[in-house]
Design a protein around this motif. Structure first.
Motif, PDB file in Angstrom:
ATOM      1  N   HIS A 296       0.862  -1.191   0.000  1.00 39.74           N
ATOM      2  CA  HIS A 296       0.000   0.000   0.000  1.00 39.74           C
ATOM      3  C   HIS A 296       0.893   1.233   0.000  1.00 39.74           C
ATOM      4  N   ASP A 297       1.544   1.463  -1.135  1.00 38.00           N
ATOM      5  CA  ASP A 297       2.501   2.562  -1.284  1.00 38.00           C
ATOM      6  C   ASP A 297       1.823   3.817  -1.847  1.00 38.00           C
ATOM      7  N   TYR A 298       0.871   4.338  -1.095  1.00 40.17           N
ATOM      8  CA  TYR A 298       0.172   5.557  -1.456  1.00 40.17           C
ATOM      9  C   TYR A 298      -0.177   6.288  -0.172  1.00 40.17           C
ATOM     10  N   THR A 299      -0.496   7.561  -0.291  1.00 41.04           N
ATOM     11  CA  THR A 299      -0.883   8.338   0.889  1.00 41.04           C
ATOM     12  C   THR A 299      -2.399   8.351   1.013  1.00 41.04           C
ATOM     13  N   ILE A 300      -2.867   8.642   2.219  1.00 42.31           N
ATOM     14  CA  ILE A 300      -4.304   8.635   2.486  1.00 42.31           C
ATOM     15  C   ILE A 300      -4.615   9.630   3.588  1.00 42.31           C
ATOM     16  N   ASP A 301      -5.785  10.260   3.515  1.00 42.70           N
ATOM     17  CA  ASP A 301      -6.117  11.325   4.472  1.00 42.70           C
ATOM     18  C   ASP A 301      -6.397  10.773   5.871  1.00 42.70           C
ATOM     19  N   SER A 302      -6.951   9.564   5.954  1.00 40.55           N
ATOM     20  CA  SER A 302      -7.223   8.928   7.245  1.00 40.55           C
ATOM     21  C   SER A 302      -6.554   7.559   7.255  1.00 40.55           C
ATOM     22  N   PRO A 303      -5.941   7.167   8.368  1.00 40.85           N
ATOM     23  CA  PRO A 303      -5.201   5.901   8.369  1.00 40.85           C
ATOM     24  C   PRO A 303      -6.116   4.683   8.245  1.00 40.85           C
ATOM     25  N   LEU A 304      -5.670   3.737   7.461  1.00 38.07           N
ATOM     26  CA  LEU A 304      -6.337   2.435   7.383  1.00 38.07           C
ATOM     27  C   LEU A 304      -5.882   1.573   8.555  1.00 38.07           C
ATOM     28  N   ASN A 305      -6.792   0.805   9.129  1.00 37.43           N
ATOM     29  CA  ASN A 305      -6.405  -0.146  10.172  1.00 37.43           C
ATOM     30  C   ASN A 305      -5.626  -1.287   9.530  1.00 37.43           C
ATOM     31  N   LEU A 306      -4.432  -1.549  10.066  1.00 39.46           N
ATOM     32  CA  LEU A 306      -3.581  -2.606   9.542  1.00 39.46           C
ATOM     33  C   LEU A 306      -3.460  -3.741  10.548  1.00 39.46           C
ATOM     34  N   ALA A 307      -3.389  -4.965  10.043  1.00 38.09           N
ATOM     35  CA  ALA A 307      -3.185  -6.131  10.898  1.00 38.09           C
ATOM     36  C   ALA A 307      -1.699  -6.276  11.226  1.00 38.09           C
ATOM     37  N   GLU A 308      -1.363  -7.252  12.047  1.00 43.67           N
ATOM     38  CA  GLU A 308       0.020  -7.446  12.464  1.00 43.67           C
ATOM     39  C   GLU A 308       0.945  -7.749  11.296  1.00 43.67           C
ATOM     40  N   ASP A 309       0.430  -8.402  10.263  1.00 42.73           N
ATOM     41  CA  ASP A 309       1.272  -8.740   9.119  1.00 42.73           C
ATOM     42  C   ASP A 309       1.363  -7.611   8.097  1.00 42.73           C
ATOM     43  N   GLY A 310       0.792  -6.446   8.413  1.00 45.68           N
ATOM     44  CA  GLY A 310       0.858  -5.305   7.514  1.00 45.68           C
ATOM     45  C   GLY A 310      -0.285  -5.217   6.524  1.00 45.68           C
ATOM     46  N   GLY A 311      -1.170  -6.216   6.509  1.00 43.36           N
ATOM     47  CA  GLY A 311      -2.310  -6.191   5.602  1.00 43.36           C
ATOM     48  C   GLY A 311      -3.409  -5.265   6.091  1.00 43.36           C
ATOM     49  N   ILE A 312      -4.208  -4.764   5.166  1.00 40.50           N
ATOM     50  CA  ILE A 312      -5.346  -3.912   5.517  1.00 40.50           C
ATOM     51  C   ILE A 312      -6.421  -4.778   6.158  1.00 40.50           C
ATOM     52  N   SER A 313      -6.841  -4.429   7.356  1.00 35.87           N
ATOM     53  CA  SER A 313      -7.853  -5.214   8.069  1.00 35.87           C
ATOM     54  C   SER A 313      -9.203  -5.100   7.370  1.00 35.87           C
ATOM     55  N   VAL A 314      -9.835  -6.239   7.097  1.00 30.91           N
ATOM     56  CA  VAL A 314     -11.161  -6.241   6.471  1.00 30.91           C
ATOM     57  C   VAL A 314     -12.089  -7.156   7.252  1.00 30.91           C
ATOM     58  N   ASP A 315     -13.392  -6.823   7.216  1.00 31.13           N
ATOM     59  CA  ASP A 315     -14.386  -7.678   7.848  1.00 31.13           C
ATOM     60  C   ASP A 315     -14.899  -8.698   6.842  1.00 31.13           C
ATOM     61  N   GLU A 316     -15.942  -9.436   7.217  1.00 37.26           N
ATOM     62  CA  GLU A 316     -16.424 -10.512   6.347  1.00 37.26           C
ATOM     63  C   GLU A 316     -17.020 -10.005   5.035  1.00 37.26           C
ATOM     64  N   MET A 317     -17.325  -8.703   4.952  1.00 39.93           N
ATOM     65  CA  MET A 317     -17.808  -8.108   3.709  1.00 39.93           C
ATOM     66  C   MET A 317     -16.677  -7.466   2.913  1.00 39.93           C
ATOM     67  N   MET A 318     -15.437  -7.687   3.325  1.00 44.31           N
ATOM     68  CA  MET A 318     -14.233  -7.142   2.713  1.00 44.31           C
ATOM     69  C   MET A 318     -14.152  -5.615   2.858  1.00 44.31           C
TER      70      MET A 318
END
Length: 472
Positions: A296-318
């Motif tokens: 995820h090599d881009y900037t964003i106005d609000s931080p995305l929640n990241l998991a321990e492995d660096g992946g973007i955290s998603v729920d069951e609906m992605m």
């Protein structure tokens, strides 16, 4: 410059294309834009059911111009996301306003040398990196492969006319997918094949495309991940004449301690073994195939929640923590309560499933409808091919997360099949099926239905009993 769309999908890999195609089916009249860094994208083709919920498929490289009949395509790279105002900006300066956004930017090779770019160390991830490997092999005599997953395993035995040094951190090869017994089955089969006359090469019809991109963008772009059978479309021959296939020399429970470039060319590498000893080797270059990191090599106005492995955290609906922003494929990490028989691995199979789920979820939300998670997330399933054998992995196939509270039943027919059942409290929790076993659907049913197999004992794998007829 600006434009707008209802659905914006970023990434031309299997997850991104699957998401966009699902959206086109669910919302045929909606405006859908797919942004890809490469003019060649990956599509799933020849989807064939192996069992009720398990499929095998091919991955076809396709030029974006062929897909523009159903989707709007843009060859560019996303640079910034403004999630509060629902727009993104690309490297070329284009602003795209969206209603729903799905991030499918994939993963980047996890290099052992902390991402330092060096001419004699390459990471295998996409078609471009394999082309670079081809160029280096032309004049090489010795190569070191670092890694123990699918790409490293196939590469170690597909390289020809070159001396291969394969360094693995585990006590057996292909540990990402199989156990020591299956690894031994593969190695015995490869030695047997080596002693026989080499069979003619199988012709595989697959379209390949070149790319025409501005130099400024081309230097920094990253292509989509390799799919099944990737090695069959490349000539992976080295510079050793009249040597054909040389079986790799394998260094178990080892790692690279230090390395330096030699004045005359090549690398001097110090290997450290598990018993504390070390060994010096020389090779022309190193192939680092040690997995991927979410990209995820881009900037964003609000931080995305990241998991321990660096992946973007998603729920069951992605869906991510940001409104109307979804993620799928290698870039995301599943943080919902997982089903007993499913876990996440960054594979093309799950990239397709997650991309399709994200598309369905986005389409449903846009129309105010309710959608439920796909049943494929109830049971882990992966179909691949290793060393020429079809391989089916189901459930907790290596006893993942089961601790020591399980038992294994194994049936092996040399050069033909390897079958392993993982049982817990008399119930099947996972299976490895190598060869033409015809047991995939039976195992799928046994795992999902939780049938008590204790009364059958070891006869469950008795070759004289057709369990597929009994339990189907």
């Amino acid at each position: 410059m600006s434009r707008s769309c209802e659905f914006l999908v970023v990434g031309g890999g299997i997850a991104g294309v699957s998401c966009a195609e699902t959206l086109a089916i669910c919302r045929p009249n909606a405006s859908i834009l797919l942004i890809t860094e490469s003019s060649v994208v990956k599509r799933v083709t020849n989807l064939v059911p192996i069992a009720r919920y398990l499929h095998k498929f091919d991955v076809r490289e396709q030029n974006v111009s062929e897909m523009e009949a159903t989707l709007d395509m843009l060859v560019d790279q996303m640079e910034h996301i403004n999630s509060s105002e629902h727009w993104i900006r690309t490297r070329k300066g284009l602003v795209v306003k969206y209603r729903y956004l799905c991030l499918c930017t994939g993963g980047a090779p996890k290099l052992f040398n902390s991402d330092r770019v060096e001419s004699r160390i390459i990471g295998i991830r996409d078609t471009d990196s394999v082309l670079e490997l081809q160029r280096k092999l032309l004049t090489a005599k010795d190569v070191m492969i670092l890694g123990n997953g699918g790409i490293a395993s196939e590469l170690a035995y597909e390289l020809k006319n070159i001396n291969v040094h394969w360094v693995v951190k585990d006590g057996h090869t292909s540990a990402t997918f199989v156990d020591p017994g299956a690894a031994e089955f593969f190695q015995l089969s490869r030695r047997e094949q080596q002693s026989e006359v080499s069979p003619p090469k199988t012709a595989i019809k697959r379209m390949r495309y070149g790319e025409l991109l501005p130099t400024k963008l081309e230097n920094k772009k990253q292509g989509a991940a390799l799919g099944p059978d990737w090695h069959r479309t490349f000539d992976l021959s080295g510079g050793v004449e009249n040597n054909n296939t040389i079986l790799p020399k394998i260094y178990y429970k080892s790692c690279i301690k230090a390395y330096k470039e030699l004045p005359e060319g090549g690398l001097s590498i110090e290997l450290e073994h598990d018993d504390g000893t070390s060994e010096l080797l020389t090779c022309d270059f190193i192939v680092s195939a040690t997995g991927v990191m979410p990209r995820h090599d881009y900037t964003i106005d609000s931080p995305l929640n990241l998991a321990e492995d660096g992946g973007i955290s998603v729920d069951e609906m992605m869906q991510t923590n940001l409104p109307d922003v979804y993620a799928a494929g290698d870039v995301c990490t599943a943080v919902w309560p997982l089903a007993p028989h499913w876990f996440q691995m960054r594979l093309w199979t799950q990239a397709r499933q997650m991309g399709s789920m994200a598309g369905r979820s986005m389409a449903a939300k846009s129309e105010g409808e309710t959608v439920y998670q796909d049943f494929c997330f109830e049971l882990f399933g992966h179909v691949t091919q290793l060393f020429g054998y079809p391989v089916v992995l189901l459930g907790r196939f290596n006893g993942q997360s089961l601790g020591r509270d399980y038992e294994m039943l194994v049936r092996c027919t040399r050069y033909k099949e390897y079958i392993k059942f993982v049982l817990q409290n008399g119930r099947l929790r996972g299976a490895i099926l190598i060869g033409d076993t015809d047991l995939a659907e039976t195992c799928e049913n046994l795992i999902l239905n939780g049938i008590d197999l204790e009364p059958y004992g070891d006869d469950i794998l008795n070759p004289d009993i057709d369990i597929e007829d009994y339990f189907d």
